[in-house]
Every structure is written in structure tokens, then in C-alpha cells.
Design an enzyme around this catalytic site. Structure first.
Site, PDB file in Angstrom:
ATOM      1  N   GLU A  23       1.332  -1.378  -0.190  1.00  9.40           N
ATOM      2  CA  GLU A  23       0.069   0.282  -0.343  1.00  9.40           C
ATOM      3  C   GLU A  23       0.722   1.275   0.035  1.00  9.40           C
ATOM      4  O   GLU A  23       1.721   1.658   0.299  1.00  9.40           O
ATOM      5  CB  GLU A  23      -0.737   0.032   1.117  1.00  9.40           C
ATOM      6  CG  GLU A  23      -0.333  -0.195   2.443  1.00  9.40           C
ATOM      7  CD  GLU A  23      -1.133  -0.245   3.823  1.00  9.40           C
ATOM      8  OE1 GLU A  23      -2.931  -0.433   2.957  1.00  9.40           O
ATOM      9  OE2 GLU A  23      -0.782  -0.534   4.671  1.00  9.40           O
ATOM     10  N   ILE A  24       0.549   2.508  -0.656  1.00 10.31           N
ATOM     11  CA  ILE A  24       0.644   3.617  -0.807  1.00 10.31           C
ATOM     12  C   ILE A  24      -0.211   4.541  -0.322  1.00 10.31           C
ATOM     13  O   ILE A  24      -1.134   4.769  -0.670  1.00 10.31           O
ATOM     14  CB  ILE A  24       1.833   4.293  -1.655  1.00 10.31           C
ATOM     15  CG1 ILE A  24       3.013   2.652  -2.502  1.00 10.31           C
ATOM     16  CG2 ILE A  24       2.667   5.744  -2.099  1.00 10.31           C
ATOM     17  CD1 ILE A  24       3.700   3.229  -4.513  1.00 10.31           C
TER      18      ILE A  24
END
Length: 420
Positions: free
Chosen positions: A307-308
């Protein structure tokens, strides 16, 4: 006796005279090593002498002139690579940088698995951007871990220990009850069902990693786990993309959660929504989570090992209130709530649809699932080495089609061939 002696003397004189003649001839006809021309000088001054009968010296001169006036063969300047060097990207990308970091939760025993992940991230992306990397551990990192990881990372490295209160049973948890739950889950063979450390990890990733002092200096994060793989080049900056386009959460894989691990999670979510309607986005993604307008949970979630995201959003009152509400309901220990559904539900309800992004071009593997970009042209352009037959996006157990549907996105050409 006298005659014999005179004969010896004559021999000696003749020998001496012979040696002197040889020396005189050799020293006068051969150049010394110091006076020898170099190979380059010899090659440039040499002209062929063609032996001819007497009277034909003019022909020799013509031939020699022809040799000396002949155009020199040109040495090819073409590179050995089929692509000119000008097409290669610069060693370090110029342009804007975002206040961002990679973040990894790891132990010393994870060193060689995380080293593999670092090498993937650096080779495919960070060697050109040099972003920092934060490592967090519930124990102290040893010197070997620090030395190896620092040597692999192009940016600065930071090593932090997790506060005990973020990696332990909170005071409101009945530990006897929690123990019985773990024993029951072990009997039913639910994955990680009997693990205490896994529960601490899920709780920490859900509500505390972004509050660690080392993370306070950053605005965006990219989570990296041990033993992941990136299949394609990333020739742009996802952090810059997120900031410029107002994105606060992103993913590459989505799927359904194990039902047995979260039997009451949605009840806790509905309780939170009732207590804090002010935090629920008007343009939320409820349709990604529920097939009946929120009455029940369909178990779809974004797989959070990649995830960013935006750290300011996670540190916001809306998300902290959301996490605190779930935390006090006890499901991290009385059940086995994972950080993936917790993050996903939070993003889907608290953010606008437009603030969640699917990175279709970041090819990724974490056992056992693969995200491989759809479309041969794209894979060739990005220098991908993933097998499109392994792409999980359009399979029946994936929730990515649902994400495309609720956002009115057109699926990439060729998705049908990868859906079986």
C-alpha cells in the site's frame, strides 16, 4: 715449446679480432631499443615497396601513391547494445520529490527475506529516486541487520523500536478469554489463529505504525514486506503521482477476507458509523464493501502488504476515532482481525472514491498472489517478467472487478483472457 706458445697467441688474437668485427657490424646496422619506432609511428610511415625489374621505379611510385591516398576505413561508432545510450534513463531522476518513505515491519531473523525485497524495490524504482526507508521492530535491530540493509538502500535508513504499549495486550482485554479464542482457532486450523505475535502485528499496522516517532517527519509511505517481488520497471514516482492527484490510499491486489477471522468486525464498523456519522464521506465506496447498502459486509478488502498512502490521513481524527472504536471492541484479540480489512474499510468509508487508486502498472507478488499488468504492449514497455496467466486481478476471488465497477472504470483490453 716456443712454437706452441706463439700458435696459441695467434689463435687468441684472431678470436679477439673476429668478435670485434661482429660487434662493430651489429652495433652500426641495428637500431637500439630506445630508437625503435612505436607501432603507431611505424604504421603511419610505412609505404609498401613492390619489387620490380630495373627501370620500373615509376610504377613503384604510382603504387605507393595509391596506397597512401586510399581513404582510411572508418571505425564504427555504433554501440554494442541495440539501443543507443541516449535512450537509457539517467542514473538518478531529476524533478520533484515528495516527503515520503518506505516502511517495513521486520525482525532480525527476517534479514535475508527483506534484503530480497529491498533489492527488488531499488532495482525497479528507488535507485533513481533515493527515498528513505524506515524499519520498525518490537526488539532492537542488530548490527548485521543495519549494515546489510543500509548497504542495499540508496536513501537514508532509520531503525526504530516499537513502544511496548503498541505491541502488547491493552488493559481492557481479558487475556484468559483471548487465550481460549486462540486455542479454539488452532483446533479449527484457522491461519495464524493461535498466534499472539500476529495479532500484535495486525493491531500495530492498523493503528500505530503511522504514529511512531520516526514516521512523524513524513507525509507519504510505501509499505514493503519481506520476500515480495516487483515484476516491472517503475519509471515515474508514485509518491508524486499520489500527491499531485489527491490520492490518499492505493493498492495493487484485492480479495475476500477469511470469514472465520472477522465474524463481528462489520458489527463494530456499523457501531462506529452510528457514533461518528460526521466522519463518513458522502462519496464513499460502500458499494465496494457491501452488496446491500451496508447491512452486511461482503468481505472485500485491499491487500495491505502493498500500500502507498497518505500519513496525514491516517493521523487524522477521523481515522484515529475509527481505529480506537474498533480497538476497544477487542476483535484484534477476541477474533483475529487483520490490518487489511481494517485499512480497507477505513479507506472505503472515510475517503472519497477519487482518493483511492489502483496501481495497475506496478506489478507485484506476495505469496500466493500476483498482480501482472494486463496487455502485452504494456508489459513489454515496462520490461515486465511476470506471467500474465498468473494475474489475479480478474479471477473470481478477486475484488478488483468490483472496484472498477463502482468507479465506472473501463477494464483493460484483454482482461477476459486472464479471468479463467
Amino acid at each position: 715449446m716456443a712454437a706452441s706458445s706463439s700458435r696459441y697467441i695467434r689463435y687468441i688474437l684472431f678470436a679477439f679480432f673476429g668478435l670485434a668485427v661482429v660487434y662493430f657490424i651489429s652495433s652500426s646496422s641495428l637500431p637500439s631499443a630506445a630508437n625503435l619506432p612505436s607501432a603507431a609511428e611505424f604504421g603511419s610511415s610505412w609505404k609498401p615497396k613492390v619489387p620490380t625489374p630495373a627501370g620500373e621505379d615509376s610504377k613503384n611510385d604510382d603504387i605507393a601513391a595509391a596506397f597512401s591516398s586510399h581513404p582510411k576505413a572508418e571505425v564504427s561508432q555504433a554501440p554494442t547494445s541495440p539501443k543507443p545510450s541516449s535512450s537509457l534513463p539517467p542514473a538518478v531522476s531529476s524533478g520533484e520529490r515528495v516527503n515520503a518513505t518506505f516502511v517495513t515491519l521486520a525482525r532480525n531473523s527476517d534479514l535475508w527475506e527483506i534484503a530480497r525485497s529491498i533489492r527488488q524495490v531499488e532495482d525497479r524504482f528507488n535507485r533513481k529516486y533515493n527515498y528513505d526507508w524506515v524499519f520498525l521492530n518490537d526488539d532492537d535491530f542488530d548490527d548485521t541487520f543495519k549494515k546489510v540493509t543500509t548497504s542495499l538502500i540508496s536513501g537514508k535508513t532509520h531503525y526504530g523500536k516499537i513502544p511496548e504499549e503498541h505491541w502488547s495486550f491493552p488493559s481492557f482485554i481479558d487475556q484468559d478469554k483471548a487465550k481460549k479464542v486462540r486455542e479454539d482457532m488452532a483446533h479449527r486450523k484457522i491461519i495464524y489463529g493461535d498466534s499472539v505475535s500476529y495479532r500484535h502485528m495486525c493491531r500495530f499496522e492498523s493503528g500505530f505504525f503511522f504514529r511512531h516517532p520516526l514516521m512523524n517527519q513524513f507525509e507519504y509511505y510505501w509499505r514493503v514486506e519481506p520476500s515480495i517481488e516487483l515484476f516491472c520497471d517503475i519509471d515515474y514516482d508514485p509518491f508524486v503521482f499520489m500527491k499531485q492527484n489527491g490520492k490518499k490510499y492505493s493498492f495493487v491486489l484485492s480479495l475476500y477476507e477469511y470469514v472465520e477471522t472477522i465474524p463481528t468486525l462489520w458489527d463494530s464498523v456499523k457501531s462506529f458509523m452510528k457514533k461518528h456519522p460526521e466522519h463518513i464521506s458522502k462519496d464513499n465506496s460502500m458499494d465496494f464493501l457491501s452488496d446491500d447498502n451496508g447491512d452486511s459486509y461482503n468481505h472485500c478488502h485491499f491487500w495491505s502488504n502493498f500500500e502507498i498512502g497518505n500519513l496525514d490521513w491516517l493521523r487524522s481524527k477521523a481515522y484515529v476515532d475509527y481505529f480506537d472504536s474498533l480497538d476497544h471492541d477487542g476483535g484484534f484479540f477476541y477474533e483475529r482481525w487483520g490490518d487489511a480489512p481494517v485499512h480497507s474499510i477505513g479507506a472505503a468509508l472515510l475517503l472519497d472514491k477519487s482518493e483511492i487508486h489502483f496501481f495497475e502498472d506496478i506489478a507485484y507478488y506476495h505469496v500466493p498472489f500476483t498482480h501482472c499488468p494486463t496487455g502485452e504492449d504494456k508489459r513489454v514497455q515496462l520490461k515486465c517478467h511476470c506471467n500474465p496467466n498468473d494475474n489475479f486481478d480478474w479471477k473470481g476471488y478477486s475484488c478488483t472487478s468490483r472496484f472498477f465497477s463502482i468507479n465506472n472504470l473501463e477494464k483493460p483490453k484483454g482482461w477476459e483472457e486472464e479471468s479463467n
